[in-house]
Design an enzyme around this catalytic site. Structure first.
Site, mmCIF file in Angstrom:
data_model
loop_
_atom_site.group_PDB
_atom_site.id
_atom_site.type_symbol
_atom_site.label_atom_id
_atom_site.label_comp_id
_atom_site.label_asym_id
_atom_site.label_seq_id
_atom_site.Cartn_x
_atom_site.Cartn_y
_atom_site.Cartn_z
ATOM 1 N N ARG D 104 0.825 -1.210 0.000
ATOM 2 C CA ARG D 104 0.000 0.000 0.000
ATOM 3 C C ARG D 104 0.863 1.266 0.000
ATOM 4 O O ARG D 104 0.584 2.218 -0.724
ATOM 5 C CB ARG D 104 -0.936 -0.035 1.220
ATOM 6 C CG ARG D 104 -1.850 1.134 1.423
ATOM 7 C CD ARG D 104 -2.655 1.617 0.215
ATOM 8 N NE ARG D 104 -3.167 0.610 -0.650
ATOM 9 C CZ ARG D 104 -3.278 0.763 -1.969
ATOM 10 N NH1 ARG D 104 -2.905 1.907 -2.548
ATOM 11 N NH2 ARG D 104 -3.736 -0.198 -2.714
ATOM 12 N N LYS D 139 1.648 25.376 -4.496
ATOM 13 C CA LYS D 139 0.405 24.790 -3.970
ATOM 14 C C LYS D 139 0.550 23.270 -3.953
ATOM 15 O O LYS D 139 -0.033 22.562 -4.781
ATOM 16 C CB LYS D 139 -0.785 25.228 -4.819
ATOM 17 C CG LYS D 139 -1.020 26.740 -4.765
ATOM 18 C CD LYS D 139 -2.194 27.182 -5.632
ATOM 19 C CE LYS D 139 -2.369 28.705 -5.536
ATOM 20 N NZ LYS D 139 -3.441 29.201 -6.428
ATOM 21 N N LYS D 171 4.285 39.791 -5.332
ATOM 22 C CA LYS D 171 2.855 39.753 -5.625
ATOM 23 C C LYS D 171 2.191 41.079 -5.274
ATOM 24 O O LYS D 171 2.830 42.003 -4.757
ATOM 25 C CB LYS D 171 2.213 38.608 -4.847
ATOM 26 C CG LYS D 171 2.765 37.249 -5.235
ATOM 27 C CD LYS D 171 1.880 36.142 -4.714
ATOM 28 C CE LYS D 171 2.472 34.785 -5.086
ATOM 29 N NZ LYS D 171 1.737 33.680 -4.459
ATOM 30 N N GLU D 201 4.382 39.820 -10.299
ATOM 31 C CA GLU D 201 3.003 39.595 -10.732
ATOM 32 C C GLU D 201 2.413 40.918 -11.190
ATOM 33 O O GLU D 201 2.467 41.918 -10.467
ATOM 34 C CB GLU D 201 2.198 39.037 -9.547
ATOM 35 C CG GLU D 201 0.738 38.797 -9.863
ATOM 36 C CD GLU D 201 -0.036 38.332 -8.632
ATOM 37 O OE1 GLU D 201 0.512 37.526 -7.843
ATOM 38 O OE2 GLU D 201 -1.172 38.787 -8.444
ATOM 39 N N ASP D 222 -1.398 37.387 -14.257
ATOM 40 C CA ASP D 222 -2.383 36.626 -13.495
ATOM 41 C C ASP D 222 -3.798 36.903 -13.945
ATOM 42 O O ASP D 222 -4.249 38.049 -13.969
ATOM 43 C CB ASP D 222 -2.234 36.962 -12.004
ATOM 44 C CG ASP D 222 -2.983 35.946 -11.153
ATOM 45 O OD1 ASP D 222 -3.078 34.765 -11.569
ATOM 46 O OD2 ASP D 222 -3.475 36.325 -10.086
#
Lengths: 285, 285, 285, 285, 285, 285
Positions: D104, D139, D171, D201, D222
């Site tokens: 597993r 992320k 950012k 950004e 963005d």
């Protein structure tokens, strides 16, 4: 009761490493390092100095091998074996310095765990004729629970919970908070998965009836008299596993088992058992 | 013998964290989590169920606080105190769920270490009148050496080596490899710093004379008869610390101490002492 | 199904620390460190960008606080709450630099675990009317099992085994090695304690009958057709918990539940669920 | 885009050990331990159950070998290979108990990472004709960043920052604090070493012009419309790397790539990709 | 060159804990524990015994506070400050026992890191007038890289790579394997993300031309003569960052800087700098 | 002074692993990974670039082997050997990629520890004719104490305390708190075991007399003039080990040694010694 297979290395290796580091400190074995030349090879025999049940051979072997991978550790018996006084348990050979440096850690694991296994066997032997099994508790030495639980099985006992997370054990305090056995069991049942069993501690036959009516898996009959235990077993009538606890010694265990309970749980197996005396006799190689 | 100050948090905190993680597993306390609402506050008393010497209060306190920082732990006695059966040791109050979840870990530390301290006190009391001190060995439970050594001191004992690295202890095997006590001591002396003491295990008075002639700091008189011990003490005449070991029990200890040895070392204090029975009685808050 | 209490800090703190260390690397947040003065205070709102079930608030809070203990994290909902798109989940205020540095780790926990909870809720909602419960499996993201299992419960699901050690699940391979269901169950029963349940995977009704005759606690009906499931439930007749698995989606789940099985296990809840979109909007202080 | 070499063992071994420990818990694989004798040897084939890109073979191999060093793991393809449904990925042979116990964990790594690689390949294939590259973000699943980033490359993608410390990404919040793009870039430039790149950004073409005038290395466009992206690419005219982000799916990716951007960053590759279905079929040895 | 903010606690705390554990061993500070009563409060001043640049104040503060949270540590200057001989750096007050126990660890961090910062400042001061910056290398003390790199910045230097993973540095061996600078650079470029810079070590002007033609970000001019450096700077003409390395001392640094290179890298800042002499003078409280 | 045996692997392996992880970061050696094919084999020679004493060969070997177990590391000299400029220290062969990736970590250990050993040898050589020994202090680099202490011995020095727990060193502050040397020594003696030595720092001959009268094991003569040292040695007359400290350089050391002190302790050996220059020259295989 089948003997368990050895615990995986990923579980035991961190414990053996930590024990070696604890003993070696910052400077290592300054005695052997100063006195024993690196090229002296030795052989040693680990032998029981008293009768008992062996546990912890893999940890002892690992202690030696982590000191020096060239060490050869040959068990003469397997974990779970009953040995007599004087019986060789294992032979170990390799660099004398490594043998001397790892000896104490190897023996600390082996004698402690064999002590747990031997104590378990004493109770298991005493109650075996009555069909009862001895189980351990969560009263364990911090850090060694997995090893101690394993040793209990090697001694012929069975394992109770390994922790707070693998089964529900509802005690008097939980019952008090919940306002009764029924709400306590219901809350637990609503919370846990389908593979989690529920045991309830009961002090009276009335509580026992309540617990059984709720279909709990096991009941813990705490500190009951022989008479009460006998009645509790009769009342239960196989509807749940019955576990007796409290004041269990090799002397009292048979009488407890005779009441017909399925299990007798004994905290001192893991918190107070005496180490088995195992000696390591070095022999020039 | 002065009582030691508490061990620093940087030493004990990792052990308490690990013990909690061991007990909580992956899912935590599923019983209390299901049954006990988060806002129920409780108070509980830890009380000795038998007479003994207390050790491990700071570990118990830390177990509760790591479960919930809002728990209040108030010792009623200090580590090292002698308590009678029924005497309160500490009070703990706070969220009932946290108290129940940390209870077993707190008690596992407290009862084990108090057991070590109590066993030590038994020997210390028995030999005190003769001026001898009881010392522990490296036969400790893996992972708990620092705590057990500390408990020995709380019980009135003294500490032998903490590990292989902080003093030289030349045993029979080292002597055999080196070809005698003299070369063994010389090799050790050439290797270690000026703050490292040297002790030699001797089996005979002849060996004792050799060791003393080399100016060693201490001699370990292993498994000698009372008669031999008495002669060894006389021969040593204060030139080295004398340490007796082997078959020490509360019953035999006074007779050993009476021989005049300085120290009596006892392995079972740390590998086989019985836990002190301490109970935790919850009281609705 | 009651909501579980938060996991203890001793379980989650090491995971949050490790995640921060993973993101901060050796030099820390070089962007915020260079640009944001240490004395700028900010406030930010975490808000759901889509409907879902919240999980992981305590981990998010801990991420911020471990960056700077002066950060204030105020949940607006509790773990397990259903939120709509745009709904605030929590507010966080404190040093802007700490907020910016911890933001990603906080969100990585929160969005992943809320995603697991939300996926669970989707299935739970679909099968709720039929009285079945959704359970997760051991197909989890390495390192996050405790957190994911917790999120499943927050989403209205129940937990299957947490690991290989807390229950017996006998699969086809075990049956093959043992030479049948009966010997496999007997070996397992002889090995495990009284609080360990036994589940058996069955592929046919014949196997099901064998398993039930042995009194197992649960049966895993793997990849059966609706027809087979219905017959399996009828055959079982309450003698064991029935669990269906295989090809479960929000679309197929109701039909599976309609067969009368007690549980539907879904691997993808923990190995493939989509993160819930949660945004963090900074607002000058 | 060249395939990356395997990650070093010192990086992946702690993760595999931790995953095994998480699954084995305190008692190990109690099912296989009870049922499967230690001397039964097996062979198993890991095969893809759907088409995809393989990643994580070394982690799977290590999971088996850490359970038992005698296990033999033979890859049939290399990490990064595209496999079809049913295609064998690797064969593994050795003690059946070890194979069953590690299965597993091995699959949890393999299916998750192959899922990330496969998702990446889907986007990479879609945009390849336009010369754009797909990149991942921060992320990621806590604890698995290094592995996921590696899987992205195996799927044909490129890596964005590995953490907060290896590049500057300015950012909107940073710009707001600094009071503009220029002061933000200047502060960053004054702080970081000569081998650290700076990306900014930008939300508008005006901001883009400002950033380009400052000579930044890359610009993050963005959530711009296709039209804006096309203009941004034109304005940039090769002066910086252009990265588009926001609402990227296999369907929208080609149109985004068609605008001429260099990179398309996709958060869900690492936070929400579906595991690749890989089965392990045991065969009696 | 702006001063960097303090490193996050999640980065430095494990290092301080480990250092305290290393010094306290198994028994803690046996000298202070025996001699200093727990209720004696002290105050102490940390003062520079020679001029230098301060680094490591947060680590020193943490060392004291981890010994006892009630310790109060008040910096008199900030990290990065230039202090004169005799100048107080910080005051610390609290339990005398904790101050004495943590003193050495606090000073070991503070004096080592201040030594690195001071050495850096020596070079930075020497080359500042020429516009060059001093940078450190990966020749660091194992385990302390993040701290040392931070200290370099506090001393006015800049950071080169933090590790093998955050930038590409192509050395002679890589060029030899690849068969030239061009294939080496191309392979690197194909492998790394858009935020990773590429530096190439060149030994000759011919190699320099090749590297520049490939558009690399920086060139490492290793062990070149002043004359060669000057020509290299002229050839580069701003197309890449120029870094000189080899035989840099406070004496040679100005002449190297005068050649016009952008950076001068100095390995000994981190592997061989002398600790700054800082004393801690206790004062009865 | 005999050379110490190598430190056990359980002590050094965690340090080498941590150092590799520190250098490899999250992505590993991206330069060598991109440029060097996995099947290129190399051989390299580690050679001293200046005369010195070698220390750390086992750590260097382990760094290479942990990168790739197939690497072959053949020492040409042993730890503790004196080497001349240009002399080969070891040869290492195996996969070029692994050699390049581990090179810096291997050298960081080897050059630092050889630097400590070499510095020690410089003092040891200078004072050897006078019968004095050089000893190190607790002024060590955090995390490396065991390694540095070992290197001191390889350079011909001896070890002072390894930590706060293995010997008593009573300094001026302790004396001040206790109210004199006598009470300080008495408190210490009452607290520590029989294998713990006691050293007292004395500033005056009067204090020296007091300490000697108490039978302490060693006296630390801090910052005394040559004249005072000579008188202190005369006063001591062999009743305790005499240790001089303060302002020791290779130039002043002989004069200090000539005063007759037994030991000269030097903090800078471990906190400020210059790394030994060791090069690694790769050779195509």
């Amino acid at each position: 009761m089948s003997l368990p297979p050895p615990l995986p290395a990923v579980i035991i290796e961190p414990l053996v490493r930590a024990a070696l580091q604890e003993d070696l400190g910052r400077a290592g074995d300054i005695t052997s390092g100063a006195i024993v030349p690196g090229d002296v090879a030795w052989r040693a025999v680990l032998a029981a100095r008293e009768p008992g049940v062996v546990a912890g051979l893999d940890l002892a072997a690992m202690a030696f091998r982590l000191m020096d991978p060239s060490v050869n550790f040959e068990p003469r018996v397997a974990d779970g074996a009953r040995v007599s006084a004087g019986q060789p348990i294992a032979e170990v050979s390799g660099p004398a310095r490594a043998l001397l440096s790892a000896e104490r850690v190897a023996l600390n694991f082996l004698t402690h765990l064999s002590g747990v296994a031997t104590a378990t066997a004493t109770i298991a032997d005493a109650i075996g004729p009555f069909g009862a099994k001895v189980v351990c508790t969560r009263k364990t030495i911090p850090g060694l629970r997995a090893l101690q639980k394993h040793a209990v099985r090697l001694g012929g006992g069975a394992n109770h919970r390994f922790g707070l997370d693998d089964a529900v054990l509802i005690k008097d305090n939980h019952i008090a908070v919940a306002g009764g056995i029924a709400p306590a069991v219901e809350r637990a049942r609503a919370a846990v998965g389908h593979l989690v069993k529920i045991e309830v501690e009961v002090d009276t036959l009335e509580q026992l009836e309540q617990a059984l009516a709720l279909g709990v898996d096991a009941v813990l009959l705490d500190n009951m008299s022989f008479h009460e235990l006998r009645r509790a077993v009769a009342v239960t009538a196989g509807r749940a596993v019955t576990e007796a606890s409290g004041r269990v010694t090799p002397e009292t265990a048979p009488a407890i088992a005779e009441t017909g309970v399925d299990l007798i749980s004994v905290g001192w197996l893991t918190h107070s058992s005496r180490a088995l005396d195992v000696g390591l006799d070095h022999q020039a190689g």
